[in-house]
Write a protein that holds these residues in place. Structure first.
Motif, PDB file in Angstrom:
ATOM      1  N   ASP A   1       0.808  -1.222   0.000  1.00 48.73           N
ATOM      2  CA  ASP A   1       0.000   0.000   0.000  1.00 48.73           C
ATOM      3  C   ASP A   1       0.841   1.272   0.000  1.00 48.73           C
ATOM      4  OD1 ASP A   1       0.886  -0.389   2.596  1.00 48.73           O
ATOM      5  OD2 ASP A   1      -0.973   0.253   3.521  1.00 48.73           O
ATOM      6  N   SER A   2       2.082   1.190   0.447  1.00 49.27           N
ATOM      7  CA  SER A   2       2.928   2.389   0.454  1.00 49.27           C
ATOM      8  C   SER A   2       3.669   2.589  -0.871  1.00 49.27           C
ATOM      9  CB  SER A   2       3.929   2.323   1.612  1.00 49.27           C
ATOM     10  OG  SER A   2       4.767   1.200   1.456  1.00 49.27           O
ATOM     11  N   ASP A   3       3.553   1.644  -1.788  1.00 46.27           N
ATOM     12  CA  ASP A   3       4.175   1.772  -3.109  1.00 46.27           C
ATOM     13  C   ASP A   3       3.275   2.628  -3.992  1.00 46.27           C
ATOM     14  OD1 ASP A   3       5.123   1.417  -5.743  1.00 46.27           O
ATOM     15  OD2 ASP A   3       5.935  -0.549  -5.222  1.00 46.27           O
ATOM     16  N   PRO A   4       3.794   3.711  -4.559  1.00 45.36           N
ATOM     17  CA  PRO A   4       2.952   4.587  -5.385  1.00 45.36           C
ATOM     18  C   PRO A   4       2.342   3.872  -6.599  1.00 45.36           C
ATOM     19  CG  PRO A   4       5.095   5.603  -4.985  1.00 45.36           C
ATOM     20  CD  PRO A   4       5.156   4.223  -4.427  1.00 45.36           C
ATOM     21  N   VAL A   5       2.930   2.775  -7.041  1.00 50.04           N
ATOM     22  CA  VAL A   5       2.452   2.055  -8.221  1.00 50.04           C
ATOM     23  C   VAL A   5       1.340   1.063  -7.855  1.00 50.04           C
ATOM     24  CG1 VAL A   5       3.192   0.596 -10.152  1.00 50.04           C
ATOM     25  CG2 VAL A   5       4.726   2.323  -9.259  1.00 50.04           C
ATOM     26  N   TRP A   6       1.195   0.734  -6.585  1.00 54.85           N
ATOM     27  CA  TRP A   6       0.246  -0.300  -6.154  1.00 54.85           C
ATOM     28  C   TRP A   6      -1.190   0.017  -6.573  1.00 54.85           C
ATOM     29  CZ3 TRP A   6      -0.146  -5.123  -5.206  1.00 54.85           C
ATOM     30  CH2 TRP A   6      -1.233  -5.635  -4.503  1.00 54.85           C
ATOM     31  N   LYS A   7      -1.626   1.237  -6.355  1.00 54.93           N
ATOM     32  CA  LYS A   7      -3.006   1.605  -6.698  1.00 54.93           C
ATOM     33  C   LYS A   7      -3.243   1.441  -8.201  1.00 54.93           C
ATOM     34  CE  LYS A   7      -6.531   5.062  -5.803  1.00 54.93           C
ATOM     35  NZ  LYS A   7      -6.844   6.349  -5.195  1.00 54.93           N
ATOM     36  N   PHE A   8      -2.251   1.795  -9.015  1.00 50.55           N
ATOM     37  CA  PHE A   8      -2.352   1.590 -10.462  1.00 50.55           C
ATOM     38  C   PHE A   8      -2.504   0.099 -10.776  1.00 50.55           C
ATOM     39  CE2 PHE A   8      -0.077   0.155 -14.226  1.00 50.55           C
ATOM     40  CZ  PHE A   8      -0.846   0.743 -15.212  1.00 50.55           C
ATOM     41  N   CYS A   9      -1.694  -0.734 -10.130  1.00 51.23           N
ATOM     42  CA  CYS A   9      -1.749  -2.183 -10.374  1.00 51.23           C
ATOM     43  C   CYS A   9      -3.117  -2.754  -9.997  1.00 51.23           C
ATOM     44  CB  CYS A   9      -0.643  -2.898  -9.613  1.00 51.23           C
ATOM     45  SG  CYS A   9       1.014  -2.525 -10.229  1.00 51.23           S
ATOM     46  N   VAL A  10      -3.667  -2.302  -8.884  1.00 53.09           N
ATOM     47  CA  VAL A  10      -4.996  -2.762  -8.472  1.00 53.09           C
ATOM     48  C   VAL A  10      -6.036  -2.327  -9.502  1.00 53.09           C
ATOM     49  CG1 VAL A  10      -6.821  -2.528  -6.728  1.00 53.09           C
ATOM     50  CG2 VAL A  10      -4.446  -2.860  -6.017  1.00 53.09           C
ATOM     51  N   GLY A  11      -5.951  -1.093  -9.952  1.00 52.37           N
ATOM     52  CA  GLY A  11      -6.882  -0.604 -10.971  1.00 52.37           C
ATOM     53  C   GLY A  11      -6.792  -1.403 -12.247  1.00 52.37           C
ATOM     54  N   ARG A  12      -5.571  -1.700 -12.665  1.00 51.50           N
ATOM     55  CA  ARG A  12      -5.374  -2.496 -13.881  1.00 51.50           C
ATOM     56  C   ARG A  12      -5.923  -3.911 -13.703  1.00 51.50           C
ATOM     57  NH1 ARG A  12      -4.152  -2.284 -19.388  1.00 51.50           N
ATOM     58  NH2 ARG A  12      -3.808  -4.451 -19.915  1.00 51.50           N
ATOM     59  N   ALA A  13      -5.721  -4.489 -12.542  1.00 47.21           N
ATOM     60  CA  ALA A  13      -6.233  -5.836 -12.273  1.00 47.21           C
ATOM     61  C   ALA A  13      -7.766  -5.844 -12.279  1.00 47.21           C
ATOM     62  CB  ALA A  13      -5.691  -6.349 -10.939  1.00 47.21           C
ATOM     63  N   ILE A  14      -8.386  -4.789 -11.775  1.00 51.59           N
ATOM     64  CA  ILE A  14      -9.851  -4.691 -11.830  1.00 51.59           C
ATOM     65  C   ILE A  14     -10.297  -4.574 -13.285  1.00 51.59           C
ATOM     66  CG2 ILE A  14     -11.852  -3.254 -11.265  1.00 51.59           C
ATOM     67  CD1 ILE A  14     -10.404  -2.549  -8.624  1.00 51.59           C
ATOM     68  N   ASP A  15      -9.585  -3.761 -14.062  1.00 49.40           N
ATOM     69  CA  ASP A  15      -9.912  -3.640 -15.493  1.00 49.40           C
ATOM     70  C   ASP A  15      -9.862  -5.003 -16.172  1.00 49.40           C
ATOM     71  OD1 ASP A  15     -10.096  -0.911 -15.126  1.00 49.40           O
ATOM     72  OD2 ASP A  15      -8.192  -0.453 -16.128  1.00 49.40           O
ATOM     73  N   GLU A  16      -8.803  -5.753 -15.920  1.00 53.04           N
ATOM     74  CA  GLU A  16      -8.650  -7.072 -16.534  1.00 53.04           C
ATOM     75  C   GLU A  16      -9.769  -8.017 -16.106  1.00 53.04           C
ATOM     76  OE1 GLU A  16      -4.730  -8.540 -15.719  1.00 53.04           O
ATOM     77  OE2 GLU A  16      -3.759  -6.931 -16.846  1.00 53.04           O
ATOM     78  N   ALA A  17     -10.136  -7.973 -14.826  1.00 52.04           N
ATOM     79  CA  ALA A  17     -11.225  -8.829 -14.334  1.00 52.04           C
ATOM     80  C   ALA A  17     -12.537  -8.473 -15.024  1.00 52.04           C
ATOM     81  CB  ALA A  17     -11.363  -8.687 -12.815  1.00 52.04           C
ATOM     82  N   ALA A  18     -12.788  -7.202 -15.200  1.00 52.37           N
ATOM     83  CA  ALA A  18     -14.017  -6.765 -15.876  1.00 52.37           C
ATOM     84  C   ALA A  18     -14.008  -7.201 -17.334  1.00 52.37           C
ATOM     85  CB  ALA A  18     -14.160  -5.245 -15.768  1.00 52.37           C
ATOM     86  N   TRP A  19     -12.883  -7.041 -18.000  1.00 51.64           N
ATOM     87  CA  TRP A  19     -12.805  -7.412 -19.413  1.00 51.64           C
ATOM     88  C   TRP A  19     -13.012  -8.909 -19.607  1.00 51.64           C
ATOM     89  CZ3 TRP A  19      -7.752  -4.187 -19.688  1.00 51.64           C
ATOM     90  CH2 TRP A  19      -8.081  -2.838 -19.723  1.00 51.64           C
ATOM     91  N   ARG A  20     -12.549  -9.716 -18.621  1.00 48.59           N
ATOM     92  CA  ARG A  20     -12.737 -11.173 -18.722  1.00 48.59           C
ATOM     93  C   ARG A  20     -14.209 -11.558 -18.716  1.00 48.59           C
ATOM     94  NH1 ARG A  20      -8.192 -11.425 -15.613  1.00 48.59           N
ATOM     95  NH2 ARG A  20      -9.322 -11.667 -13.676  1.00 48.59           N
ATOM     96  N   ILE A  21     -15.026 -10.778 -18.033  1.00 49.23           N
ATOM     97  CA  ILE A  21     -16.464 -11.088 -17.998  1.00 49.23           C
ATOM     98  C   ILE A  21     -17.245 -10.181 -18.952  1.00 49.23           C
ATOM     99  CG2 ILE A  21     -16.415 -12.069 -15.680  1.00 49.23           C
ATOM    100  CD1 ILE A  21     -17.589  -9.385 -14.665  1.00 49.23           C
TER     101      ILE A  21
END
Length: 101
Positions: free
Chosen positions: A40-60
């Protein structure tokens, strides 16, 4: 200079400091489901979570903006998203420091 993402954990630490200094009662704010230590203290983490949500949405075959607000109630989906976000973070770290033979 070390960059650190502003997390609920850090906000709560600041709130506790203010509460002690001024003698007022401030309740800790609840953390977001994706704020997982130590990432959570990594500035890139929030981006990675957002991208993972995008990928999950695209899969469905769904719009990510539809899935994002639902994620706070989908525990199994949260775990899958966090796992994928961790993979993305690792990939970014490996790309930033390529192996030199």
């Amino acid at each position: 200079m070390l960059e650190v993402a502003v997390t609920t954990r850090l906000v709560n630490e600041a709130r506790r400091t203010v509460a002690r200094r001024y003698g007022i009662a401030l309740v800790d704010l609840p953390s977001q489901w994706w704020e997982v230590f130590p990432h959570d203290s990594d500035p890139v983490w929030k981006f990675c979570v957002g991208r993972a949500i995008d990928e999950a949405a695209w899969r469905i075959d769904a719009d990510p903006s539809w899935l994002r607000p639902l994620m706070k109630n989908l525990r199994r989906a949260q775990m899958r998203v966090l796992d994928r976000a961790h993979e993305l973070l690792r990939e970014i770290a490996e790309d930033a420091h390529p192996c030199r033979f």
